[in-house]
Design a protein around this motif. Structure first.
Motif, PDB file in Angstrom:
ATOM      1  N   ILE A   1       0.824  -1.205   0.000  1.00 41.13           N
ATOM      2  CA  ILE A   1       0.000   0.000   0.000  1.00 41.13           C
ATOM      3  C   ILE A   1       0.864   1.264   0.000  1.00 41.13           C
ATOM      4  N   SER A   2       2.162   1.092  -0.242  1.00 40.03           N
ATOM      5  CA  SER A   2       3.061   2.241  -0.268  1.00 40.03           C
ATOM      6  C   SER A   2       3.452   2.572  -1.708  1.00 40.03           C
ATOM      7  N   SER A   3       4.144   3.675  -1.852  1.00 40.58           N
ATOM      8  CA  SER A   3       4.590   4.098  -3.180  1.00 40.58           C
ATOM      9  C   SER A   3       6.040   3.682  -3.452  1.00 40.58           C
ATOM     10  N   ARG A   4       6.547   2.737  -2.661  1.00 44.85           N
ATOM     11  CA  ARG A   4       7.915   2.240  -2.861  1.00 44.85           C
ATOM     12  C   ARG A   4       7.893   0.718  -2.889  1.00 44.85           C
ATOM     13  N   ASP A   5       8.926   0.124  -3.485  1.00 42.92           N
ATOM     14  CA  ASP A   5       9.057  -1.330  -3.491  1.00 42.92           C
ATOM     15  C   ASP A   5       9.366  -1.823  -2.075  1.00 42.92           C
ATOM     16  N   VAL A   6       8.865  -3.003  -1.741  1.00 38.66           N
ATOM     17  CA  VAL A   6       9.073  -3.581  -0.413  1.00 38.66           C
ATOM     18  C   VAL A   6       9.751  -4.940  -0.568  1.00 38.66           C
ATOM     19  N   ASP A   7      10.836  -5.140   0.157  1.00 36.70           N
ATOM     20  CA  ASP A   7      11.518  -6.440   0.186  1.00 36.70           C
ATOM     21  C   ASP A   7      10.886  -7.293   1.277  1.00 36.70           C
ATOM     22  N   ILE A   8      10.633  -8.568   0.952  1.00 40.28           N
ATOM     23  CA  ILE A   8      10.074  -9.503   1.919  1.00 40.28           C
ATOM     24  C   ILE A   8      10.892 -10.784   1.850  1.00 40.28           C
ATOM     25  N   LEU A   9      11.389 -11.233   2.983  1.00 36.64           N
ATOM     26  CA  LEU A   9      12.074 -12.515   3.010  1.00 36.64           C
ATOM     27  C   LEU A   9      11.059 -13.599   2.685  1.00 36.64           C
ATOM     28  N   TYR A  10      11.429 -14.543   1.831  1.00 35.28           N
ATOM     29  CA  TYR A  10      10.484 -15.585   1.408  1.00 35.28           C
ATOM     30  C   TYR A  10       9.855 -16.300   2.605  1.00 35.28           C
ATOM     31  N   ASP A  11      10.659 -16.575   3.612  1.00 37.02           N
ATOM     32  CA  ASP A  11      10.162 -17.276   4.797  1.00 37.02           C
ATOM     33  C   ASP A  11       9.074 -16.494   5.530  1.00 37.02           C
ATOM     34  N   PHE A  12       9.018 -15.176   5.328  1.00 38.07           N
ATOM     35  CA  PHE A  12       8.054 -14.340   6.028  1.00 38.07           C
ATOM     36  C   PHE A  12       6.861 -13.948   5.161  1.00 38.07           C
ATOM     37  N   LEU A  13       6.728 -14.551   3.981  1.00 35.75           N
ATOM     38  CA  LEU A  13       5.511 -14.334   3.205  1.00 35.75           C
ATOM     39  C   LEU A  13       4.345 -14.958   3.980  1.00 35.75           C
ATOM     40  N   PRO A  14       3.151 -14.410   3.879  1.00 39.06           N
ATOM     41  CA  PRO A  14       2.047 -14.922   4.704  1.00 39.06           C
ATOM     42  C   PRO A  14       1.614 -16.345   4.364  1.00 39.06           C
ATOM     43  N   TRP A  15       2.113 -16.914   3.285  1.00 40.17           N
ATOM     44  CA  TRP A  15       1.765 -18.301   2.939  1.00 40.17           C
ATOM     45  C   TRP A  15       2.963 -19.232   3.081  1.00 40.17           C
ATOM     46  N   SER A  16       4.033 -18.756   3.682  1.00 42.89           N
ATOM     47  CA  SER A  16       5.223 -19.593   3.854  1.00 42.89           C
ATOM     48  C   SER A  16       4.901 -20.841   4.669  1.00 42.89           C
ATOM     49  N   VAL A  17       5.418 -21.968   4.236  1.00 41.46           N
ATOM     50  CA  VAL A  17       5.194 -23.227   4.955  1.00 41.46           C
ATOM     51  C   VAL A  17       6.033 -23.292   6.225  1.00 41.46           C
ATOM     52  N   PHE A  18       6.948 -22.327   6.412  1.00 39.73           N
ATOM     53  CA  PHE A  18       7.817 -22.342   7.570  1.00 39.73           C
ATOM     54  C   PHE A  18       7.195 -21.643   8.773  1.00 39.73           C
ATOM     55  N   GLY A  19       6.180 -20.835   8.559  1.00 46.81           N
ATOM     56  CA  GLY A  19       5.439 -20.240   9.667  1.00 46.81           C
ATOM     57  C   GLY A  19       6.186 -19.193  10.461  1.00 46.81           C
ATOM     58  N   PHE A  20       7.161 -18.509   9.851  1.00 50.11           N
ATOM     59  CA  PHE A  20       7.892 -17.494  10.600  1.00 50.11           C
ATOM     60  C   PHE A  20       7.051 -16.250  10.848  1.00 50.11           C
ATOM     61  N   GLY A  21       6.286 -15.812   9.883  1.00 50.71           N
ATOM     62  CA  GLY A  21       5.488 -14.595  10.056  1.00 50.71           C
ATOM     63  C   GLY A  21       4.033 -14.864  10.345  1.00 50.71           C
TER      64      GLY A  21
ATOM     65  N   LYS B   1      -3.579 -29.241  16.007  1.00 51.87           N
ATOM     66  CA  LYS B   1      -2.192 -28.760  15.946  1.00 51.87           C
ATOM     67  C   LYS B   1      -1.800 -28.404  14.516  1.00 51.87           C
ATOM     68  N   PRO B   2      -1.271 -27.173  14.309  1.00 50.52           N
ATOM     69  CA  PRO B   2      -0.794 -26.812  12.975  1.00 50.52           C
ATOM     70  C   PRO B   2       0.550 -27.470  12.682  1.00 50.52           C
ATOM     71  N   ILE B   3       0.840 -27.663  11.408  1.00 50.22           N
ATOM     72  CA  ILE B   3       2.092 -28.255  10.951  1.00 50.22           C
ATOM     73  C   ILE B   3       2.854 -27.185  10.163  1.00 50.22           C
ATOM     74  N   TYR B   4       4.117 -26.991  10.507  1.00 42.25           N
ATOM     75  CA  TYR B   4       4.982 -26.080   9.765  1.00 42.25           C
ATOM     76  C   TYR B   4       6.217 -26.847   9.331  1.00 42.25           C
ATOM     77  N   ALA B   5       6.769 -26.475   8.208  1.00 41.40           N
ATOM     78  CA  ALA B   5       7.967 -27.132   7.687  1.00 41.40           C
ATOM     79  C   ALA B   5       9.200 -26.692   8.476  1.00 41.40           C
ATOM     80  N   VAL B   6      10.244 -27.485   8.385  1.00 40.09           N
ATOM     81  CA  VAL B   6      11.510 -27.166   9.035  1.00 40.09           C
ATOM     82  C   VAL B   6      12.466 -26.674   7.956  1.00 40.09           C
ATOM     83  N   GLY B   7      13.207 -25.627   8.256  1.00 39.07           N
ATOM     84  CA  GLY B   7      14.169 -25.089   7.308  1.00 39.07           C
ATOM     85  C   GLY B   7      13.802 -23.680   6.899  1.00 39.07           C
TER      86      GLY B   7
END
Length: 158
Positions: free
Chosen positions: A46-66, A81-87
């Protein structure tokens, strides 16, 4: 004395302006249930600039960091119980200014004990967003909840 006052005023104004910029969150998140245990997760810049996002922190990441999910059958006291990937994936994704990305997620892959024939399931989610390189502070936490398998129950009871 006047020079010291002006310099102090300028320094305070600079910190207030930079702090306000750092606190503004450049993204918005939307989670929409689609039926059959599927949800579509969208992230909008929603900003007027590009935003960098670590892949692991995308809202659909299987790693569940974010992102965190919780679910339970309505009326049951124990959570599924939720399941998240390792790595992790050491990639950075660039979300262009005013652009969006979305991904479909199967909740059956997030919750291995999820069953569509066991009743209505209440799902809660939260997502913490922090930009890499901008600081380790989370600029926003998005939350929501929804229910799945309600239609299946209604259809079978008629």
């Amino acid at each position: 004395m006047k020079k010291c006052f002006k310099l102090r005023h300028l320094i305070i104004a600079f910190f207030l302006n930079s702090n306000a910029f750092a606190q503004a969150c450049p993204v918005n998140i939307n989670v929409k249930p689609m039926g059959d245990g599927l949800v579509v997760v969208s992230i909008h810049n929603i900003s007027s600039r590009d935003v960098d996002i670590l892949y692991d922190f995308l809202p659909w990441s299987v790693f569940g960091f974010g992102v965190n999910y919780s679910a339970k059958y309505r009326g049951a006291k124990t959570e599924i119980k939720p399941i998240y990937a390792v790595g992790h994936r050491p990639e950075t994704v660039v979300l262009k200014a005013n652009a969006s990305m979305q991904q479909e997620i199967s909740l059956f892959k997030r919750f291995h004990d999820l069953r569509s024939d066991a009743g209505i399931v209440d799902v809660s989610w939260s997502y913490r967003f922090a930009e890499p390189g901008v600081g380790s502070d989370v600029c926003a936490t998005f939350k929501g909840d929804f229910s799945i398998f309600e239609k299946l129950i209604k259809q079978t009871s008629e």
